[in-house]
Scaffold this active site. Structure first.
Site: not given
Length: 328
Positions: A14, A30, A189, A223, A254
């Site tokens: 990742d 940025q 989700n 969430g 996970d």
């Protein structure tokens, strides 16, 4: 002796960029932070379960840089059985995750040789079934859904089948549709739940429970609002356990799945397992990377008691009783 969880999925590096805002078209933003960590949905679940004291295994293709990146050493150190890993002559996949606090991630995925990965998996389908039948639960996460369907349609897997389609609900909806009737537990989700309703042309996710073939347990993560669990004719909501700090949500889904399944294997009821899963997930977002801050069981017990203001319960059933409920 049968092991407990066999995680099907991916082994990924990742690459995470933390930003204050997502870039619009042709806009440069940025990044506040960058790092690479060990990831991949299959590996995340296997490591999280092992941390919780569950005998976990992983079935996946390991790229040519698997050892060089010290991923093999990491899995062994965590206690994950890697006898189901298949060597490949090309690099591990990479994910590029744009992460914004308080928001969902944006994810880009790179395979050096996706077709080659698929070929290796299909060449080893008999090995997959043999391993599956030596485990109590097979958890299928983001990966090669055509391969998953191939081994599940053989109808020779006697384990409880858990399925988390993840972002592939949007990329390959027809493949997700074919796999749902093959699973006993379905995790998603709220965004994925909405898409699944569209794919299946149903008004409510509850309609899946009523199908003759399909999951008996459905968990929808919301969430910061916790999760909703549907089990046969029952439904209940579980709050999100508050972490000590919010750093990075990568891999929280996970670890939630790993916590849920691990709790069931230990003999906890569906509702208690959902609370334990919420507790496990809260640790994941406290550090950068999906596997950096996964908890041990004793840490879960302490935080569970602090948050829910109740003594940590004892297991209420045997795994065999729970398994019968999930399969019936």
């Amino acid at each position: 002796m049968r092991r407990e969880i066999l995680a099907f999925g991916s082994i990924v590096i990742d690459n995470v960029l933390v930003v204050k805002k997502f870039a619009a078209v042709n806009e440069t933003v940025q990044a506040e932070k960058y790092r690479y960590t060990y990831g991949g949905a299959g590996a995340n679940v296997a490591v999280a379960a092992a941390r919780l004291g569950v005998k976990s295994s992983l079935f996946a293709v390991a790229g040519s840089d698997f050892k060089r990146m010290n991923y093999e050493k990491h899995l062994k150190r965590e206690g994950v059985d890697i006898s189901g890993l298949l060597p490949a002559p090309f690099l591990m996949p990479r994910s590029f995750i744009i992460s914004k606090e308080g928001s969902d991630d944006q994810v880009l995925y790179y395979y050096e040789n996706k077709r080659g990965t698929s070929k290796i998996l299909f060449e080893n389908w008999k090995k997959a079934i043999k391993l599956a039948n030596n485990h109590e639960v097979c958890h299928f996460s983001t990966g090669h859904f055509e391969f998953y369907y191939h081994i599940l349609k053989k109808s020779s897997i006697k384990s409880v089948v858990s399925f988390d389609p993840g972002q592939e609900t949007f990329s390959y909806p027809y493949r997700v549709k074919r796999l749902i009737p093959k699973c006993h537990m379905l995790f998603m989700n709220n965004h994925e739940a909405k898409r699944i309703k569209e794919i299946l042309k149903i008004r409510s996710i509850k309609e899946l429970i009523k199908e003759e073939k399909g999951p008996n347990l459905i968990c929808i993560s919301l969430g910061a609002q916790g999760s909703v669990v549907l089990f046969k004719c029952k439904s209940f909501r579980v709050p999100a356990v508050k972490p000590e700090k919010v750093v990075d949500p990568t891999g929280a889904g996970d670890s939630h799945r790993a916590g849920f399944i691990s709790a069931l294997l230990k003999g906890y009821t569906i509702e208690t397992a959902a609370k334990i899963a919420s507790t496990v997930a809260s640790f994941t977002i406290e550090a950068e990377g999906a596997q950096k801050s996964l908890p041990r069981w004793e840490q879960v017990v302490k935080r569970y008691e602090n948050f829910f203001k109740e003594p940590f319960p004892q297991p209420q059933k045997s795994w065999e009783e729970i398994k019968e409920e999930l399969l019936s």
